[in-house]
Design a protein around this motif. Sequence first.
Motif, mmCIF file in Angstrom:
data_model
loop_
_atom_site.group_PDB
_atom_site.id
_atom_site.type_symbol
_atom_site.label_atom_id
_atom_site.label_comp_id
_atom_site.label_asym_id
_atom_site.label_seq_id
_atom_site.Cartn_x
_atom_site.Cartn_y
_atom_site.Cartn_z
ATOM 1 N N THR A 33 0.827 -1.213 0.000
ATOM 2 C CA THR A 33 0.000 0.000 0.000
ATOM 3 C C THR A 33 0.860 1.261 0.000
ATOM 4 O O THR A 33 0.610 2.201 -0.751
ATOM 5 N N ILE A 34 1.888 1.264 0.846
ATOM 6 C CA ILE A 34 2.773 2.433 0.932
ATOM 7 C C ILE A 34 3.515 2.643 -0.390
ATOM 8 O O ILE A 34 3.641 3.768 -0.876
ATOM 9 N N THR A 35 3.995 1.549 -0.973
ATOM 10 C CA THR A 35 4.713 1.653 -2.253
ATOM 11 C C THR A 35 3.799 2.217 -3.344
ATOM 12 O O THR A 35 4.195 3.098 -4.109
ATOM 13 N N LEU A 36 2.577 1.698 -3.393
ATOM 14 C CA LEU A 36 1.615 2.183 -4.390
ATOM 15 C C LEU A 36 1.268 3.645 -4.137
ATOM 16 O O LEU A 36 1.172 4.451 -5.079
ATOM 17 N N TRP A 37 1.098 3.992 -2.881
ATOM 18 C CA TRP A 37 0.761 5.376 -2.512
ATOM 19 C C TRP A 37 1.882 6.327 -2.903
ATOM 20 O O TRP A 37 1.638 7.407 -3.451
ATOM 21 N N LEU A 38 3.128 5.914 -2.641
ATOM 22 C CA LEU A 38 4.279 6.749 -3.011
ATOM 23 C C LEU A 38 4.392 6.894 -4.521
ATOM 24 O O LEU A 38 4.715 7.967 -5.038
ATOM 25 N N TYR A 39 4.125 5.812 -5.240
ATOM 26 C CA TYR A 39 4.216 5.847 -6.700
ATOM 27 C C TYR A 39 3.178 6.799 -7.286
ATOM 28 O O TYR A 39 3.489 7.647 -8.136
ATOM 29 N N ILE A 40 1.939 6.668 -6.832
ATOM 30 C CA ILE A 40 0.881 7.542 -7.316
ATOM 31 C C ILE A 40 1.148 8.989 -6.913
ATOM 32 O O ILE A 40 0.951 9.924 -7.701
ATOM 33 N N GLY A 41 1.619 9.184 -5.673
ATOM 34 C CA GLY A 41 1.948 10.535 -5.213
ATOM 35 C C GLY A 41 3.045 11.169 -6.049
ATOM 36 O O GLY A 41 2.995 12.365 -6.363
ATOM 37 N N LYS A 45 2.864 14.459 -8.400
ATOM 38 C CA LYS A 45 3.827 15.542 -8.220
ATOM 39 C C LYS A 45 4.388 15.987 -9.566
ATOM 40 O O LYS A 45 4.504 17.185 -9.839
ATOM 41 N N PHE A 46 4.712 15.018 -10.416
ATOM 42 C CA PHE A 46 5.224 15.354 -11.744
ATOM 43 C C PHE A 46 4.194 16.143 -12.542
ATOM 44 O O PHE A 46 4.528 17.094 -13.255
ATOM 45 N N LYS A 47 2.920 15.738 -12.425
ATOM 46 C CA LYS A 47 1.863 16.446 -13.147
ATOM 47 C C LYS A 47 1.727 17.881 -12.659
ATOM 48 O O LYS A 47 1.529 18.801 -13.451
ATOM 49 N N ARG A 48 1.837 18.070 -11.337
ATOM 50 C CA ARG A 48 1.755 19.429 -10.791
ATOM 51 C C ARG A 48 2.928 20.282 -11.262
ATOM 52 O O ARG A 48 2.751 21.464 -11.604
ATOM 53 N N LEU A 49 4.111 19.687 -11.289
ATOM 54 C CA LEU A 49 5.287 20.427 -11.749
ATOM 55 C C LEU A 49 5.150 20.807 -13.222
ATOM 56 O O LEU A 49 5.512 21.924 -13.626
ATOM 57 N N THR A 170 16.020 11.970 -9.365
ATOM 58 C CA THR A 170 16.422 11.519 -8.032
ATOM 59 C C THR A 170 15.664 10.249 -7.660
ATOM 60 O O THR A 170 14.500 10.085 -8.012
ATOM 61 N N TRP A 171 16.340 9.367 -6.948
ATOM 62 C CA TRP A 171 15.728 8.107 -6.514
ATOM 63 C C TRP A 171 14.894 8.362 -5.277
ATOM 64 O O TRP A 171 15.269 9.170 -4.433
ATOM 65 N N PRO A 172 13.720 7.742 -5.104
ATOM 66 C CA PRO A 172 13.123 6.710 -5.962
ATOM 67 C C PRO A 172 12.192 7.263 -7.046
ATOM 68 O O PRO A 172 11.597 6.505 -7.799
ATOM 69 N N ALA A 173 12.051 8.611 -7.105
ATOM 70 C CA ALA A 173 11.134 9.196 -8.076
ATOM 71 C C ALA A 173 11.534 8.856 -9.506
ATOM 72 O O ALA A 173 10.685 8.821 -10.406
ATOM 73 N N VAL A 174 12.824 8.596 -9.722
ATOM 74 C CA VAL A 174 13.298 8.287 -11.071
ATOM 75 C C VAL A 174 12.634 7.024 -11.614
ATOM 76 O O VAL A 174 12.490 6.857 -12.832
ATOM 77 N N VAL A 175 12.211 6.121 -10.729
ATOM 78 C CA VAL A 175 11.530 4.898 -11.172
ATOM 79 C C VAL A 175 10.205 5.250 -11.845
ATOM 80 O O VAL A 175 9.901 4.778 -12.938
ATOM 81 N N ALA A 176 9.413 6.094 -11.177
ATOM 82 C CA ALA A 176 8.144 6.525 -11.760
ATOM 83 C C ALA A 176 8.378 7.331 -13.025
ATOM 84 O O ALA A 176 7.659 7.183 -14.023
ATOM 85 N N ALA A 177 9.394 8.198 -13.005
ATOM 86 C CA ALA A 177 9.698 9.025 -14.178
ATOM 87 C C ALA A 177 10.077 8.158 -15.376
ATOM 88 O O ALA A 177 9.696 8.437 -16.516
ATOM 89 N N SER A 178 10.821 7.085 -15.103
ATOM 90 C CA SER A 178 11.220 6.179 -16.177
ATOM 91 C C SER A 178 10.012 5.462 -16.757
ATOM 92 O O SER A 178 9.883 5.331 -17.980
#
Length: 204
Positions: A33-41, A45-49, A170-178
């Motif tokens: 749940t936490i991993t999924l929540w962080l990924y979606i968050g 964040k990328f969309k807001r930026l 930056t890690w771990p956001a780079v995973v979602a960005a990729s």
Amino acid sequence: MAYDPKPDNNIIAVRTSGFSKFIVYISFLLTLTITLWLYIGTKNKFKRLEQDINETASGIDVQLQRRFDALQKLVETTRSAMNYEKSTLESIVALRTTGKINPKDFSEYEALTSSAIRGVNLSLERYPELRANENVKELQKAIVDCEDNIAAARRFYNTNIRRFNSSIQTWPAVVAASNLRLETKMFFEASERSRQDVKMDLGF
């Protein structure tokens, strides 16, 4: 006498308490749940930026349009006396007629309008009576004001670009960005020609 251990070949059923199972299962669910929540968050964040970047890019485009409008009025005001050629604005008009300018074309567009401003300004040097004209002064002031606003909007735009580029690398956001196939975005930097040409002689 050699050591001769006797193996225990009795079959033993492995059992654990229901509490132990509960702890393992709940830990797994929480981690998922936490991993999924962080990924979606992170995706949000990328969309807001990106939205911030689009808003500041729109602000730059508005100021570039204002400067273009002021330049056109300045040319129209001075053309009859200076015989200023309309072709000076053709390349700028070609970009403007496409509607909103793509951010990657900002530098080119700024350089073109700045060059046109310089051409009008140099022509005005030969016409002291035009330089003293109140309409010309007001239009020149408007262009200078636009320059200041463009510089401020450019700083906001580049700040948002910097935040976005840093976030997706930056890690771990780079995973979602990729996974989203995101790429870094280009900064808006005024060309050397723009920096030199934007000065307006107000004739004071």
